[in-house]
Design a protein around this motif. Structure first.
Motif, PDB file in Angstrom:
ATOM      1  N   UNK A 457     -36.707  14.552  62.983  1.00  0.00           N
ATOM      2  CA  UNK A 457     -36.180  15.167  61.748  1.00  0.00           C
ATOM      3  C   UNK A 457     -35.238  14.221  61.015  1.00  0.00           C
ATOM      4  N   UNK A 458     -34.481  13.407  61.786  1.00  0.00           N
ATOM      5  CA  UNK A 458     -33.544  12.481  61.137  1.00  0.00           C
ATOM      6  C   UNK A 458     -34.269  11.457  60.262  1.00  0.00           C
ATOM      7  N   UNK A 459     -35.393  10.918  60.746  1.00  0.00           N
ATOM      8  CA  UNK A 459     -36.162   9.944  59.953  1.00  0.00           C
ATOM      9  C   UNK A 459     -36.802  10.627  58.746  1.00  0.00           C
ATOM     10  N   UNK A 460     -37.249  11.882  58.941  1.00  0.00           N
ATOM     11  CA  UNK A 460     -37.846  12.634  57.815  1.00  0.00           C
ATOM     12  C   UNK A 460     -36.790  12.871  56.743  1.00  0.00           C
ATOM     13  N   UNK A 461     -35.572  13.232  57.195  1.00  0.00           N
ATOM     14  CA  UNK A 461     -34.474  13.450  56.241  1.00  0.00           C
ATOM     15  C   UNK A 461     -34.180  12.197  55.440  1.00  0.00           C
ATOM     16  N   UNK A 462     -34.246  11.040  56.112  1.00  0.00           N
ATOM     17  CA  UNK A 462     -34.017   9.771  55.412  1.00  0.00           C
ATOM     18  C   UNK A 462     -35.104   9.555  54.356  1.00  0.00           C
ATOM     19  N   UNK A 463     -36.362   9.773  54.760  1.00  0.00           N
ATOM     20  CA  UNK A 463     -37.478   9.532  53.833  1.00  0.00           C
ATOM     21  C   UNK A 463     -37.397  10.437  52.605  1.00  0.00           C
ATOM     22  N   UNK A 464     -36.917  11.681  52.793  1.00  0.00           N
ATOM     23  CA  UNK A 464     -36.954  12.662  51.703  1.00  0.00           C
ATOM     24  C   UNK A 464     -35.612  12.835  50.978  1.00  0.00           C
ATOM     25  N   UNK A 465     -34.631  11.951  51.246  1.00  0.00           N
ATOM     26  CA  UNK A 465     -33.300  12.110  50.639  1.00  0.00           C
ATOM     27  C   UNK A 465     -33.372  12.011  49.118  1.00  0.00           C
ATOM     28  N   UNK A 466     -32.397  12.653  48.481  1.00  0.00           N
ATOM     29  CA  UNK A 466     -32.360  12.662  47.010  1.00  0.00           C
ATOM     30  C   UNK A 466     -31.297  11.689  46.492  1.00  0.00           C
ATOM     31  N   UNK A 467     -31.162  11.649  45.172  1.00  0.00           N
ATOM     32  CA  UNK A 467     -30.191  10.766  44.509  1.00  0.00           C
ATOM     33  C   UNK A 467     -29.091  11.653  43.931  1.00  0.00           C
ATOM     34  N   UNK A 468     -27.822  11.225  44.040  1.00  0.00           N
ATOM     35  CA  UNK A 468     -26.764  12.054  43.446  1.00  0.00           C
ATOM     36  C   UNK A 468     -25.659  11.195  42.860  1.00  0.00           C
ATOM     37  N   UNK A 469     -24.785  11.833  42.086  1.00  0.00           N
ATOM     38  CA  UNK A 469     -23.594  11.173  41.530  1.00  0.00           C
ATOM     39  C   UNK A 469     -22.495  12.212  41.403  1.00  0.00           C
ATOM     40  N   UNK A 470     -21.244  11.773  41.558  1.00  0.00           N
ATOM     41  CA  UNK A 470     -20.085  12.677  41.463  1.00  0.00           C
ATOM     42  C   UNK A 470     -19.124  12.139  40.423  1.00  0.00           C
ATOM     43  N   UNK A 471     -18.530  13.043  39.647  1.00  0.00           N
ATOM     44  CA  UNK A 471     -17.438  12.661  38.742  1.00  0.00           C
ATOM     45  C   UNK A 471     -16.232  13.529  39.093  1.00  0.00           C
ATOM     46  N   UNK A 472     -15.083  12.886  39.344  1.00  0.00           N
ATOM     47  CA  UNK A 472     -13.831  13.581  39.659  1.00  0.00           C
ATOM     48  C   UNK A 472     -12.801  13.046  38.675  1.00  0.00           C
ATOM     49  N   UNK A 473     -12.351  13.897  37.753  1.00  0.00           N
ATOM     50  CA  UNK A 473     -11.486  13.388  36.685  1.00  0.00           C
ATOM     51  C   UNK A 473     -10.485  14.453  36.242  1.00  0.00           C
ATOM     52  N   UNK A 474      -9.424  14.015  35.576  1.00  0.00           N
ATOM     53  CA  UNK A 474      -8.431  14.925  34.997  1.00  0.00           C
ATOM     54  C   UNK A 474      -8.550  14.838  33.480  1.00  0.00           C
ATOM     55  N   UNK A 475      -8.675  16.004  32.807  1.00  0.00           N
ATOM     56  CA  UNK A 475      -8.853  16.022  31.345  1.00  0.00           C
ATOM     57  C   UNK A 475      -7.832  16.967  30.707  1.00  0.00           C
ATOM     58  N   UNK A 476      -7.540  16.707  29.437  1.00  0.00           N
ATOM     59  CA  UNK A 476      -6.630  17.565  28.687  1.00  0.00           C
ATOM     60  C   UNK A 476      -7.384  18.745  28.074  1.00  0.00           C
ATOM     61  N   UNK A 477      -6.857  19.953  28.289  1.00  0.00           N
ATOM     62  CA  UNK A 477      -7.497  21.159  27.726  1.00  0.00           C
ATOM     63  C   UNK A 477      -6.737  21.645  26.478  1.00  0.00           C
ATOM     64  N   UNK A 478      -5.874  20.776  25.921  1.00  0.00           N
ATOM     65  CA  UNK A 478      -5.055  21.193  24.783  1.00  0.00           C
ATOM     66  C   UNK A 478      -5.910  21.451  23.542  1.00  0.00           C
ATOM     67  N   UNK A 479      -6.874  20.531  23.272  1.00  0.00           N
ATOM     68  CA  UNK A 479      -7.674  20.667  22.055  1.00  0.00           C
ATOM     69  C   UNK A 479      -9.118  21.056  22.330  1.00  0.00           C
ATOM     70  N   UNK A 480      -9.545  20.924  23.573  1.00  0.00           N
ATOM     71  CA  UNK A 480     -10.923  21.287  23.936  1.00  0.00           C
ATOM     72  C   UNK A 480     -10.867  22.257  25.113  1.00  0.00           C
ATOM     73  N   UNK A 481     -11.655  23.314  25.053  1.00  0.00           N
ATOM     74  CA  UNK A 481     -11.598  24.312  26.127  1.00  0.00           C
ATOM     75  C   UNK A 481     -12.148  23.739  27.428  1.00  0.00           C
TER      76      UNK A 481
END
Length: 993
Positions: A457-481
């Protein structure tokens, strides 16, 4: 099975484990099955094992190289280099921090085990730079400072450099880390530079730790990944090579060569993804438990409905190093095919000891003489073709076979229950070579599935893995909701995922978290993850690896020593003890001489644990302050605590602490702001210096500030065993001096410092509430985190007003948690804590369960919200409770199914505990406090209540610190129990050796 040439539809997965290298070829367009599986012992040089796995599979099926779309490799090689402290594979690292004077008291690797620190950390410097949480500058970087450090780094021969700037993950404009890196590369040429922001997110020390490990293993990872290319080229494959990362997605070979740390825990994740693929439930919106049974251990993880493994809480730990990047939440128990089976005192025990990889020679069915789990399974099954069944059938007692089955079933059910996030049954997938030991039915499982091909199962999981990306940020909500901002960030995350190789139509947002920031106007932190399937039409874009060899690596052997590694460490295998746990609890005595308590490292560890529990969800983590105090002790400083009963009437007792946002606190570590405020106070205060110091609050980080201030060279005075809150209330006016009301105002004069040269002094004020309002208003202009110093009060006032012996109380609570950890009885740690604070009449365990809901909103600078905890049916903690919080926990209220839970519907009879009594939420798996910013779905928790000090249970105390003080006017305070004054450590141990 063959495939038409030119049609790229086959995926190869190879998982290089510590014991076996597994390989598999999959055609995802056909039914969910593996075409060819391969399992062989892992070779010393992983590239040989990979070549053997792929070659064997090619030979056993007529496969054209042109039909292979990708090769994905999962490897434990890089993490093993760290775990084994392999000096031939770890480079020395220099660290350049941008953000002086902040973080000066917590230098790089301060919390690492000494042998690993000595092996890796070659140089560090704290330079100007860094950002505030709003993106403004702490200061500009100074090129001359960086150039000067480059000369030193060159002299020391270090070729791997980490650059870490305060709030760098949100730095999209100044790009300080990037600009510093350009200077370093210009000055030093062919070196590795790792920007902390590319490795992990907010959390200064933890991000830096991850970046340092990444930099140290970089050279070895680059050589190893380049060596993976060779066998693939020799086989005539012209396709991308991917490496699996911790969260079940893939990195291109290039990216993995830059960020090897992202691959450190991909093994368990691969098994989970592979198991889900095998049953055709990979992304079908159903959560599943994956149980991977090996030869020695069973790893259990939860695959969420979004198809990704559940991640650990805020921090993960590897080899004693605390980090804050994605790590799957996997629990292991000592149960596997090679587990020893024996009776001890009449009770059947399975594991944790195991014959491991020697199973084929040690087990009875293979002619050995050791009864293992495999033997009992063969004896029970009658039809399993493992070894020689005649060696066990009829030779093991039926009652022992039954006892074995009962015990393995209990072990699996217990770990599954621990990992579940709700009481509902859910599917359990059994994979791994040892899966035969598990029964076909388990309590808590809606069904037990043992899919074909589960051994790879571990090799199958490797073969079928997906692609991802993460964004972690701080933004101002003063002018935009916040809603509009979230939508923008989601699009950004999707775009980033497509750039990483995902097909546009398959990309979706799989995780979103938005957290308003306390004490910071109009700021929210957003964490968004998107994922999708790899776009095989763009294979050619990823087929060529651009792994550039650096600093004379070309001559190095793939697994040979690195040219810039350290000489062998003589202490590389030492294990650093945890002073909180690794002591003899029955004989330990704190050092009390002439009624002064000399704090030791063990005392400090226990007090730290207790402070966070007394913080009742607030006060911020005391971790970084603990590191500072520990360093003071290691530098030979004496830290003294005295009993408030011993104060003279005319003693002058000062106070101080930090104020501001916990989010800023984890990123902008303290400089000298607390001491600046004290020094400034006594320059201007006419009454002279303080003779003693008392913490403003015992809860959270401020609980340790009295130790820091008292022992510092500017003051050198004892800290009083008490505080003004007995917990961590959100405001300065919620303190006992205000409750007593003997002075028109207590907290003026007050001095406030931001650590960067800006100091505010307020000699007078109209009320303590006004002082609080002025400091809150100044906070946003002073970096959202400041040190404060309050004018001193007399010894006689302190004796009347202080919540007494709270440092002693923290010590007692921490000692019980540490003892429970050492004795492996965390399951009753809550009861032990109650005993430590005075027994069942003083407090009680209010609830045990799982967090199933969290809601947060920002109002007037404070984080308001509520957390819902669900108990286990059939126990005394069935049903649900809610805990409303305003930075700290306000109450624990029982919920009724089907009844509205709006504020107006809450009834006094449903209140289990309410302020000023203390309500603490504790991690059920380690006994640590959980702060309100750390509440998240799925955490297993214990909720305890402790009766408030009698200082708070007067009518004035209840008005200020009770339900009305938090806007819950419709609820009344009823004491949970009887207050028992904590016993002073000084009274108990004075004069005892």
């Amino acid at each position: 099975m063959g495939s038409a040439a030119g049609q790229r539809n086959l995926r190869i997965g190879v998982d290089v484990g510590g014991t076996n290298t597994d390989g598999v070829i999959i055609d995802p367009t056909r039914s969910k099955e593996a075409d060819r599986g391969h399992k062989a012992p892992t070779t010393t040089d992983p590239s040989h094992g990979i070549a053997a796995a792929i070659t064997t599979m090619f030979k056993s099926a007529s496969i054209e190289p042109s039909s292979v779309a990708s090769v994905t490799i999962g490897t434990t090689h890089f993490v093993n280099a760290v775990i084994t402290r392999d000096h031939t594979r770890l480079s020395r690292v220099a660290v350049i921090r941008l953000g002086a004077p902040f973080s000066k008291h917590a230098p790089p690797c301060i919390d690492w085990p000494a042998p690993l620190r000595n092996l890796i950390l070659g140089h560090h410097a704290l330079l100007k730079g860094g950002l505030e949480v709003d993106g403004s500058l702490i200061s500009e970087i100074r090129e001359a400072e960086i150039v000067e450090q480059c000369k030193i780094i060159k002299e020391k021969g270090i070729k791997s450099i980490v650059i870490n700037g305060i709030f760098s993950p949100i730095d999209t404009v100044e790009k300080q880390e990037e600009r510093a890196a350009e200077i370093v590369i210009r000055e030093l040429g062919n070196v590795d530079v790792v920007l902390s922001k590319t490795v992990a997110n907010l959390g200064f020390l933890e991000r830096e730790n991850a970046a340092i490990l990444n930099a140290s293993v970089l050279s070895f990872a680059r050589r190893t990944i380049a060596s993976f290319q060779e066998p693939i080229k020799k086989l005539g494959l012209d396709c991308p090579v991917f490496i699996t990362q911790n969260d079940g997605t893939i990195l291109s070979g290039d990216a993995a060569a830059r960020l090897p740390i992202r691959t450190f825990s991909s093994g368990p994740t691969n098994s989970m993804r592979g198991a889900a693929f095998l049953v055709g439930k990979q992304d079908h919106g159903e959560a599943m438990m994956v149980v991977d049974v090996g030869g020695t251990t069973t790893d259990v993880g939860l695959l969420l409905a979004n198809g990704f493994p559940r991640q650990q809480a805020a921090y993960s730990e590897l080899s004693g190093v605390r980090m804050n990047f994605s790590y799957p939440d996997v629990k292991s128990i000592g149960l596997g095919g090679g587990s020893l089976v024996r009776r001890i005192d009449g009770k059947m025990h399975v594991g944790p000891e195991s014959v491991g990889y020697k199973l084929p020679e040690k087990a009875l069915v293979f002619g050995g003489d050791v009864p293992t789990a495999t033997d009992y399974i063969v004896a029970a099954a009658k039809d399993l073709a493992i070894g020689d069944s005649s060696k066990v059938q009829g030779k093991l007692a039926e009652e022992d076979i039954d006892a074995f089955k009962t015990e393995t079933k209990r072990m699996l059910e217990e770990i599954i229950d621990t990992m579940k996030t709700s009481p509902e049954d859910l599917p359990v997938l059994l994979v791994g070579g040892g899966a035969v030991v598990a029964p076909d039915e388990l309590k808590g499982a809606s069904r037990v599935i043992k899919p074909e091909w589960s051994g790879v199962a571990n090799a199958i999981g490797a073969a079928m893995a997906r692609v991802s990306a993460v964004i972690d940020t701080v933004k101002s909500t003063e002018k935009t909701s916040a809603k509009e901002l979230q939508a923008e960030i989601e699009e950004e995350a999707k775009q980033k995922t497509i750039e990483a190789g995902a097909s546009a139509e398959s990309v979706e947002v799989v995780e979103v978290e938005s957290l308003p920031l306390a004490y910071i106007a109009h700021k929210s932190r957003f964490i968004v993850r998107a994922a999708g399937d790899f776009d095989y039409t763009r294979s050619a874009d990823f087929a060529t690896m651009r792994i550039e060899s650096s600093h004379e690596e070309e001559t190095a052997e793939p697994s040979g020593p690195s040219n810039n590694s350290t000489p062998p460490s003589t202490e590389a295998n030492d294990v650093e003890e945890d002073p909180a746990v690794d002591i003899d609890f029955s004989s330990y005595r704190p050092k009390v001489v002439n009624r002064e308590w000399h704090i030791s490292e063990t005392d400090l560890q226990w007090i730290t644990i207790g402070c966070y529990i007394l913080g009742t969800g607030g006060g911020g983590s005391p971790y970084s302050t603990m590191l500072r105090v520990r360093q003071m002790l290691r530098n030979g400083q004496t830290i003294l605590v005295m009993n408030p009963d011993d104060l003279k009437d005319d003693d002058r007792v000062g106070s101080g602490g930090g104020a501001g946002s916990p989010t800023v606190g984890i990123e902008k570590l303290s400089g000298d702001e607390m001491m600046d405020a004290q020094v400034h106070m006594y320059k201007l205060f006419p009454g002279g210096r303080a003779t003693h110091i008392i913490p403003l609050e015992i809860g959270g980080s401020n609980g340790l500030q009295g130790l820091v201030l008292g022992a510092s060279s500017n003051m050198n005075i004892p800290c009083v065993d008490g505080d003004w809150m007995g917990r961590a209330y959100p405001t300065k006016w919620q303190t006992t001096p205000v409750v007593f009301g003997e002075r028109p105002i207590v907290f003026a004069p007050v001095s406030v410092a931001d650590g960067n040269g800006n100091i505010l002094y307020m000699p007078t004020a109209t009320s303590d509430l006004k002082v609080e309002q002025v400091i809150r208003a100044a906070l946003s202009q002073m970096g959202s985190h400041v040190g404060t110093a309050d004018g001193p009060v007399t010894g006689s006032e302190t004796r009347r007003w202080a919540v007494e012996h709270t440092i002693s109380l923290s010590w007692r609570i921490g000692r019980e948690v540490a003892r429970a950890r050492k004795e492996n009885r965390i399951d009753n740690v809550a009861e032990s804590i109650i005993d430590a604070v005075g027994g069942p009449e003083t407090g009680r365990v209010l609830f045990k369960g799982k967090i199933v809901g969290v809601e947060r909103k920002l109002w007037m600078g404070h984080i308001y919200g509520e957390v819902i905890v669900e108990g286990t049916e059939g126990t005394q903690f069935a049903g649900k409770i809610k805990i409303p919080f305003k930075n700290e926990n306000i109450a624990a209220i029982r919920l009724h199914e089907g009844v509205e839970t709006e504020t107006g519907e809450e009834k006094n009879e449903d209140v289990l505990a309410i302020v000023p009594d203390l309500i603490s939420v504790i991690d059920a798996q380690n006994g640590e406090a959980i702060g309100t910013p750390e509440y998240r779905y799925g955490l297993l928790v214990l909720v305890i209540g402790i009766t408030a000090s009698e200082r708070w249970t007067t009518p004035k105390g209840i008005e200020i610190g009770g339900p009305k003080g938090f806007g819950l006017d419709h609820l009344e305070y009823k004491p949970m129990g009887k207050f028992v004054k904590p016993i002073s450590v000084i009274d108990e141990y004075d004069g005892k050796s």
